[in-house]
Design an enzyme around this catalytic site. Structure first.
Site, PDB file in Angstrom:
ATOM      1  N   ARG A 296      38.772  42.812  42.734  1.00 49.08           N
ATOM      2  CA  ARG A 296      38.557  41.444  43.226  1.00 49.08           C
ATOM      3  C   ARG A 296      38.823  41.276  44.737  1.00 49.08           C
ATOM      4  O   ARG A 296      38.046  40.612  45.415  1.00 49.08           O
ATOM      5  CB  ARG A 296      39.381  40.432  42.425  1.00 49.08           C
ATOM      6  CG  ARG A 296      38.930  40.320  40.964  1.00 49.08           C
ATOM      7  CD  ARG A 296      39.615  39.162  40.250  1.00 49.08           C
ATOM      8  NE  ARG A 296      39.227  37.885  40.805  1.00 49.08           N
ATOM      9  CZ  ARG A 296      39.964  37.153  41.598  1.00 49.08           C
ATOM     10  NH1 ARG A 296      41.173  37.539  41.947  1.00 49.08           N
ATOM     11  NH2 ARG A 296      39.504  36.016  42.067  1.00 49.08           N
TER      12      ARG A 296
ATOM     13  N   GLU B  17      33.854  26.966  27.698  1.00 49.83           N
ATOM     14  CA  GLU B  17      34.020  28.414  27.517  1.00 49.83           C
ATOM     15  C   GLU B  17      34.772  29.027  28.696  1.00 49.83           C
ATOM     16  O   GLU B  17      34.204  29.806  29.456  1.00 49.83           O
ATOM     17  CB  GLU B  17      32.651  29.081  27.302  1.00 49.83           C
ATOM     18  CG  GLU B  17      31.643  28.703  28.345  1.00 49.83           C
ATOM     19  CD  GLU B  17      30.230  29.165  28.052  1.00 49.83           C
ATOM     20  OE1 GLU B  17      29.921  29.501  26.891  1.00 49.83           O
ATOM     21  OE2 GLU B  17      29.439  29.180  29.001  1.00 49.83           O
ATOM     22  N   PRO B  18      36.037  28.686  28.833  1.00 50.85           N
ATOM     23  CA  PRO B  18      36.823  29.271  29.927  1.00 50.85           C
ATOM     24  C   PRO B  18      37.191  30.730  29.662  1.00 50.85           C
ATOM     25  O   PRO B  18      37.330  31.140  28.506  1.00 50.85           O
ATOM     26  CB  PRO B  18      38.085  28.392  29.944  1.00 50.85           C
ATOM     27  CG  PRO B  18      38.219  27.880  28.554  1.00 50.85           C
ATOM     28  CD  PRO B  18      36.812  27.761  28.005  1.00 50.85           C
ATOM     29  N   GLY B  19      37.303  31.502  30.707  1.00 52.57           N
ATOM     30  CA  GLY B  19      37.772  32.884  30.608  1.00 52.57           C
ATOM     31  C   GLY B  19      39.014  33.032  31.473  1.00 52.57           C
ATOM     32  O   GLY B  19      40.136  33.168  30.983  1.00 52.57           O
ATOM     33  N   ARG B  20      38.799  32.943  32.771  1.00 47.16           N
ATOM     34  CA  ARG B  20      39.871  33.153  33.747  1.00 47.16           C
ATOM     35  C   ARG B  20      41.114  32.298  33.468  1.00 47.16           C
ATOM     36  O   ARG B  20      42.240  32.799  33.460  1.00 47.16           O
ATOM     37  CB  ARG B  20      39.344  32.811  35.149  1.00 47.16           C
ATOM     38  CG  ARG B  20      40.331  33.089  36.263  1.00 47.16           C
ATOM     39  CD  ARG B  20      39.845  32.479  37.599  1.00 47.16           C
ATOM     40  NE  ARG B  20      38.469  32.820  37.890  1.00 47.16           N
ATOM     41  CZ  ARG B  20      38.084  33.915  38.568  1.00 47.16           C
ATOM     42  NH1 ARG B  20      38.984  34.729  39.052  1.00 47.16           N
ATOM     43  NH2 ARG B  20      36.800  34.165  38.761  1.00 47.16           N
TER      44      ARG B  20
ATOM     45  N   TYR C  33      35.647  39.825  46.597  1.00 46.69           N
ATOM     46  CA  TYR C  33      35.701  38.402  46.957  1.00 46.69           C
ATOM     47  C   TYR C  33      36.723  38.079  48.043  1.00 46.69           C
ATOM     48  O   TYR C  33      36.900  36.917  48.384  1.00 46.69           O
ATOM     49  CB  TYR C  33      36.064  37.544  45.726  1.00 46.69           C
ATOM     50  CG  TYR C  33      35.379  37.908  44.436  1.00 46.69           C
ATOM     51  CD1 TYR C  33      33.977  37.919  44.342  1.00 46.69           C
ATOM     52  CD2 TYR C  33      36.112  38.218  43.308  1.00 46.69           C
ATOM     53  CE1 TYR C  33      33.362  38.250  43.147  1.00 46.69           C
ATOM     54  CE2 TYR C  33      35.497  38.538  42.106  1.00 46.69           C
ATOM     55  CZ  TYR C  33      34.124  38.557  42.035  1.00 46.69           C
ATOM     56  OH  TYR C  33      33.515  38.873  40.850  1.00 46.69           O
TER      57      TYR C  33
ATOM     58  N   CYS D 118      39.627  56.666  48.321  1.00 48.61           N
ATOM     59  CA  CYS D 118      39.248  57.223  49.609  1.00 48.61           C
ATOM     60  C   CYS D 118      38.405  56.267  50.434  1.00 48.61           C
ATOM     61  O   CYS D 118      37.299  56.624  50.854  1.00 48.61           O
ATOM     62  CB  CYS D 118      38.504  58.534  49.393  1.00 48.61           C
ATOM     63  SG  CYS D 118      39.480  59.699  48.470  1.00 48.61           S
ATOM     64  N   GLU D 119      38.850  55.046  50.601  1.00 49.09           N
ATOM     65  CA  GLU D 119      38.214  54.178  51.587  1.00 49.09           C
ATOM     66  C   GLU D 119      39.188  53.163  52.155  1.00 49.09           C
ATOM     67  O   GLU D 119      40.108  52.728  51.480  1.00 49.09           O
ATOM     68  CB  GLU D 119      36.981  53.448  51.066  1.00 49.09           C
ATOM     69  CG  GLU D 119      36.812  53.217  49.626  1.00 49.09           C
ATOM     70  CD  GLU D 119      35.391  52.717  49.372  1.00 49.09           C
ATOM     71  OE1 GLU D 119      35.014  51.715  49.983  1.00 49.09           O
ATOM     72  OE2 GLU D 119      34.683  53.340  48.564  1.00 49.09           O
TER      73      GLU D 119
END
Ligand SMILES: *Cc1c(COP(=O)(O)O)cnc(C)c1O
Length: 363
Positions: free
Chosen positions: A259, A219-222, A263, A290-291
């Protein structure tokens, strides 16, 4: 093959995945809703999740999903009580935590003993759950499942887990095994990832140890969607701070791609109107939020003639960008456009300011 829809999901994507003959992995009632809304038959959907609510289980069982990947003892009990209410006993696979440590970011590593996911293989929970599911008349225990993490590059990590799963499948005599997703993709120039073909070959090799005819799922996604998309920004300001660095600000940021913040992920950037220009100017690409942490690419190079008003593209943003996006700072989400053979099709429209107050209850 099952597509892990959390990587990227919208109505058109669910349709596309279904038309391509894949099943859909949905992990929430919301993901199931989108799949069903797209016309995907429920028995082409598989329900996941470490904390499925009674309502989500009821929705999936009423619709008739292909199977439910059960994640906890609480969930086994929840399913039994829903069957007591009159729903049909579902087919279930058990999510096993095989105790495999993978080389990826801690937040997306899921197969280790210290995990919120699944039934632990080492401490006996997995076999205990198999005993309960196998003896229950309120579910059909058909298989086992594992998913060891995401953006994993080392094929050995997958084959290690797969061998443990094959041994357990042989011991329990189940008819289905799911090896999960998690195959990594190359985001920046010097990364190399195994292809889906390589990965499958290794998994099939491990699966050859199965003693009885068994349906094997992945069940791959990426690895399906990441490199299928690019994000197009427009450069709004360029700020050179002598002796420090150059900041290039674009009209998006952590709201369309969290991301890098989550990460520390890296990306490349190029100018789509001058794809062949040498990229010689070191910059930091940041968003409009605003960061200071709103960084898209901490360090990259762009063409030296980059000016305000240029488009700037980050490739490999098809997975976990749009799906993890937010309206932080009330920034509207960008549209999604499918392109094929020179044609373009809008599949998610650009959000409007009206969308931002859609759920507000005015006093
Ligand atoms: C996220 C997830 C996947 C897909 O992971 P990728 O890294 O995108 O391939 C598959 N299965 C489960 C259970 C997941 O949670």
């Amino acid at each position: 093959m099952i597509y892990a829809s959390k990587a990227f999901l919208c109505t058109a994507m669910a349709k596309l995945v279904h038309d391509e003959g894949l099943l859909l992995d949905v992990a929430t009632g919301g993901e199931l809703f989108v799949a069903l809304h797209a016309g995907v038959p429920a028995d082409h959907c598989v329900l996941h999740g470490n904390n499925k609510s009674v309502d989500e289980l009821r929705m999936a069982m009423t619709a008739g999903v292909r199977h439910i990947v059960v994640d906890s003892f609480d969930e086994l009990a929840r399913i039994e009580s829903l069957v007591d209410e009159g729903l049909t006993a579902p087919r279930v696979q058990l999510r096993i935590t095989p105790g495999v440590y993978v080389h990826t970011h801690e937040y997306i590593s899921t197969g280790q003993d210290d995990s919120k996911f699944g039934f632990n293989l080492g401490n006996g929970d997995a076999r205990r759950a198999a005993g309960i599911a196998g003896a229950s008349k309120k579910m059909r225990f058909v298989g086992i499942h594992c998913h060891i993490g995401s953006n994993v590059f080392a094929v050995e990590n997958f084959t290690h887990a797969a061998r443990l799963m094959v041994d357990l499948a042989n011991e329990l005599g189940v008819e289905e095994v799911t090896f999960g997703g998690g195959l990594g993709v190359a985001y920046v120039g010097d990364e190399r990832a195994p292809s889906i073909t390589d990965w499958s070959r290794h998994l099939l090799d491990a699966a050859s140890g199965l003693q009885k005819p068994t349906k094997v799922f992945v069940e791959p996604g990426r690895s399906i969607v990441a490199s299928a998309a690019v994000t197009v920004y427009r450069v709004g300001t360029i700020k050179e701070i002598p002796g420090v660095r150059t900041y290039v600000s674009v009209d998006g940021g952590m709201s369309d791609n969290p991301r890098p913040v989550l990460y520390g992920s890296g990306y490349e950037a190029f100018v789509p109107t001058r794809t062949n220009s040498a990229r010689t100017k070191p910059v930091r690409v940041v968003g409009k939020h605003c960061e200071s942490g709103d960084i898209l690419i901490s360090e990259t190079e762009v063409p030296a003639d980059l000016v305000v008003g240029d488009l700037l593209v980050t490739p490999v943003t098809g997975a976990y960008g749009h799906s993890m996006g937010s309206n932080y700072n009330k920034v509207t989400r960008p549209p999604v456009v499918f392109v094929r053979s020179g044609g373009a099709r809008l599949v998610v429209r650009r959000e409007t300011f009206e969308d931002l107050v859609r759920a507000d209850v005015a006093e």
